[in-house]
Design a protein around this motif. Structure first.
Motif, PDB file in Angstrom:
ATOM      1  N   VAL A   1       0.840  -1.195   0.000  1.00  0.00           N
ATOM      2  CA  VAL A   1       0.000   0.000   0.000  1.00  0.00           C
ATOM      3  C   VAL A   1       0.876   1.247   0.000  1.00  0.00           C
ATOM      4  O   VAL A   1       2.061   1.189   0.352  1.00  0.00           O
ATOM      5  N   PRO A   2       0.317   2.400  -0.397  1.00  0.00           N
ATOM      6  CA  PRO A   2       1.082   3.646  -0.327  1.00  0.00           C
ATOM      7  C   PRO A   2       1.495   3.970   1.111  1.00  0.00           C
ATOM      8  O   PRO A   2       0.878   3.504   2.070  1.00  0.00           O
ATOM      9  N   ALA A   3       2.525   4.794   1.224  1.00  0.00           N
ATOM     10  CA  ALA A   3       3.077   5.114   2.540  1.00  0.00           C
ATOM     11  C   ALA A   3       2.036   5.719   3.477  1.00  0.00           C
ATOM     12  O   ALA A   3       2.078   5.495   4.691  1.00  0.00           O
ATOM     13  N   ASP A   4       1.088   6.481   2.914  1.00  0.00           N
ATOM     14  CA  ASP A   4       0.112   7.127   3.793  1.00  0.00           C
ATOM     15  C   ASP A   4      -0.933   6.155   4.329  1.00  0.00           C
ATOM     16  O   ASP A   4      -1.774   6.545   5.141  1.00  0.00           O
ATOM     17  N   LEU A   5      -0.872   4.885   3.902  1.00  0.00           N
ATOM     18  CA  LEU A   5      -1.807   3.887   4.417  1.00  0.00           C
ATOM     19  C   LEU A   5      -1.169   2.916   5.401  1.00  0.00           C
ATOM     20  O   LEU A   5      -1.872   2.116   6.009  1.00  0.00           O
ATOM     21  N   THR A   6       0.148   2.966   5.547  1.00  0.00           N
ATOM     22  CA  THR A   6       0.782   1.983   6.422  1.00  0.00           C
ATOM     23  C   THR A   6       0.327   2.110   7.870  1.00  0.00           C
ATOM     24  O   THR A   6       0.194   1.112   8.578  1.00  0.00           O
ATOM     25  N   SER A   7       0.057   3.329   8.308  1.00  0.00           N
ATOM     26  CA  SER A   7      -0.423   3.495   9.682  1.00  0.00           C
ATOM     27  C   SER A   7      -1.807   2.884   9.853  1.00  0.00           C
ATOM     28  O   SER A   7      -2.153   2.378  10.936  1.00  0.00           O
ATOM     29  N   LYS A   8      -2.624   2.914   8.783  1.00  0.00           N
ATOM     30  CA  LYS A   8      -3.940   2.271   8.846  1.00  0.00           C
ATOM     31  C   LYS A   8      -3.795   0.767   8.975  1.00  0.00           C
ATOM     32  O   LYS A   8      -4.494   0.121   9.755  1.00  0.00           O
ATOM     33  N   VAL A   9      -2.870   0.205   8.193  1.00  0.00           N
ATOM     34  CA  VAL A   9      -2.633  -1.233   8.286  1.00  0.00           C
ATOM     35  C   VAL A   9      -2.116  -1.593   9.676  1.00  0.00           C
ATOM     36  O   VAL A   9      -2.509  -2.616  10.257  1.00  0.00           O
ATOM     37  N   ASP A  10      -1.275  -0.752  10.232  1.00  0.00           N
ATOM     38  CA  ASP A  10      -0.766  -1.003  11.580  1.00  0.00           C
ATOM     39  C   ASP A  10      -1.886  -0.996  12.612  1.00  0.00           C
ATOM     40  O   ASP A  10      -1.890  -1.802  13.554  1.00  0.00           O
ATOM     41  N   THR A  11      -2.841  -0.081  12.454  1.00  0.00           N
ATOM     42  CA  THR A  11      -3.981  -0.036  13.366  1.00  0.00           C
ATOM     43  C   THR A  11      -4.762  -1.339  13.320  1.00  0.00           C
ATOM     44  O   THR A  11      -5.147  -1.911  14.354  1.00  0.00           O
ATOM     45  N   LEU A  12      -4.986  -1.825  12.109  1.00  0.00           N
ATOM     46  CA  LEU A  12      -5.719  -3.072  11.948  1.00  0.00           C
ATOM     47  C   LEU A  12      -4.913  -4.255  12.473  1.00  0.00           C
ATOM     48  O   LEU A  12      -5.452  -5.168  13.099  1.00  0.00           O
ATOM     49  N   ALA A  13      -3.616  -4.212  12.237  1.00  0.00           N
ATOM     50  CA  ALA A  13      -2.762  -5.305  12.679  1.00  0.00           C
ATOM     51  C   ALA A  13      -2.760  -5.439  14.196  1.00  0.00           C
ATOM     52  O   ALA A  13      -2.683  -6.546  14.729  1.00  0.00           O
ATOM     53  N   THR A  14      -2.837  -4.321  14.888  1.00  0.00           N
ATOM     54  CA  THR A  14      -2.849  -4.360  16.347  1.00  0.00           C
ATOM     55  C   THR A  14      -4.039  -5.162  16.861  1.00  0.00           C
ATOM     56  O   THR A  14      -3.922  -5.956  17.810  1.00  0.00           O
ATOM     57  N   ALA A  15      -5.199  -4.966  16.231  1.00  0.00           N
ATOM     58  CA  ALA A  15      -6.392  -5.704  16.656  1.00  0.00           C
ATOM     59  C   ALA A  15      -6.232  -7.196  16.436  1.00  0.00           C
ATOM     60  O   ALA A  15      -6.643  -8.019  17.259  1.00  0.00           O
ATOM     61  N   VAL A  16      -5.610  -7.565  15.324  1.00  0.00           N
ATOM     62  CA  VAL A  16      -5.443  -8.981  15.030  1.00  0.00           C
ATOM     63  C   VAL A  16      -4.362  -9.605  15.904  1.00  0.00           C
ATOM     64  O   VAL A  16      -4.460 -10.759  16.300  1.00  0.00           O
ATOM     65  N   GLN A  17      -3.337  -8.829  16.229  1.00  0.00           N
ATOM     66  CA  GLN A  17      -2.339  -9.324  17.172  1.00  0.00           C
ATOM     67  C   GLN A  17      -3.016  -9.688  18.487  1.00  0.00           C
ATOM     68  O   GLN A  17      -2.739 -10.742  19.072  1.00  0.00           O
ATOM     69  N   GLY A  18      -3.912  -8.818  18.916  1.00  0.00           N
ATOM     70  CA  GLY A  18      -4.639  -9.130  20.142  1.00  0.00           C
ATOM     71  C   GLY A  18      -5.459 -10.399  20.011  1.00  0.00           C
ATOM     72  O   GLY A  18      -5.546 -11.200  20.941  1.00  0.00           O
TER      73      GLY A  18
END
Length: 270
Positions: free
Chosen positions: A104-121
């Protein structure tokens, strides 16, 4: 439970499903090394362009490959998800998050990180916070990017005055589809609450007209394969893979839980 009510579990289930996207928890950042200083390692412009295109393709496939609808525990009136159920849902998503974040573009990586945090949990047995506004924003951003960037067939549905759905063709090809739903009118009482895309089950003869007239419940005759819930005048997005068969697109109109009416239309995939 009737379609025109969409109260309780059904309304909450599809509302929450449209508002939360779980992605895998493993985020691999590019490694830092001195190789960037080497012209050979840096690559030519053409090889860089090819690499970027390949990363985008892989990210698109990762977004499409995962099931964001059936998050364990999404039904607030059902039993809570067990740690094993959450881990079973989240663990297969781990390689997908790596591919998604890399493409994804650089401005979306933080969005992916937000989603990843939920799945890590979730891999650790923690319930997915499906009503968290940050997850809603991340879902919208990632699916909007996929709609605009992946080259998939698009299904752009609009509701302007609460009397019908525009943008639904008679037929669509089998394969990936990126769905977009927007309310373009100015009267909130005539806005579609949530768009459901259902694949009619084999042997079922009910039509979109039957759903719209409230003779049948969409969830009783079809498997819901994608959902999209707009926020205000902003559109919502969803991804799925269409297989041969008959499909119905439907939305309840007006405020929940009773709603003023139901809109529905259908298309064929061969």
């Amino acid at each position: 439970m009737k379609t025109h009510s969409i109260a309780g579990p059904a309304r909450r289930r599809w509302t929450v499903a449209a508002s939360a996207l779980g992605l895998g928890a493993l985020v691999l950042l590019p490694a830092c090394s001195d190789s960037a200083a080497s012209p050979a390692a840096a690559g030519t412009p053409s090889s860089t362009s090819t690499s970027t295109a390949n990363a985008t393709q892989t990210a698109c496939a990762a977004a499409l490959a995962s099931d964001w609808v059936n998050i364990p525990g999404i039904d607030p009136d059902g039993p809570p998800a067990s740690a094993a159920e959450l881990a079973a849902w989240a663990t297969p998503l781990q390689p997908h998050i790596t591919a998604l974040r890399a493409g994804v573009p650089a401005d979306l990586t933080s969005k992916v990180d937000t989603l990843a945090t939920a799945v890590q949990g979730a891999t650790e047995g923690k319930p997915v916070p499906t009503e968290d506004a940050s997850l809603q924003a991340a879902l919208t951003a990632v699916n909007a990017w996929a709609h605009d960037s992946c080259g998939y067939t698009t299904l752009d549905v609009t509701n302007s005055d609460g009397t019908g759905l525009a943008g639904v063709p008679a037929t669509l090809p089998a394969g990936p589809v990126a769905m977009k739903f927007a309310n373009t009118g100015t009267d909130p009482a005539k806005a579609g609450f949530i768009l459901l895309l259902g694949k009619v089950r084999d042997g079922q003869t009910a039509t979109a007209a039957d759903v719209q007239s409230r003779k049948v419940n969409l969830e009783d005759i079809a498997d819901i394969v994608a959902v999209a819930q707009p926020t205000g005048t902003d559109p919502a997005y969803g991804l799925t893979t269409l297989r041969p068969g008959r499909y119905i697109v439907s939305t309840p109109v007006g405020p929940p839980p009773e709603f003023a009416t139901i809109l529905a239309t259908g298309f064929e995939v061969s």
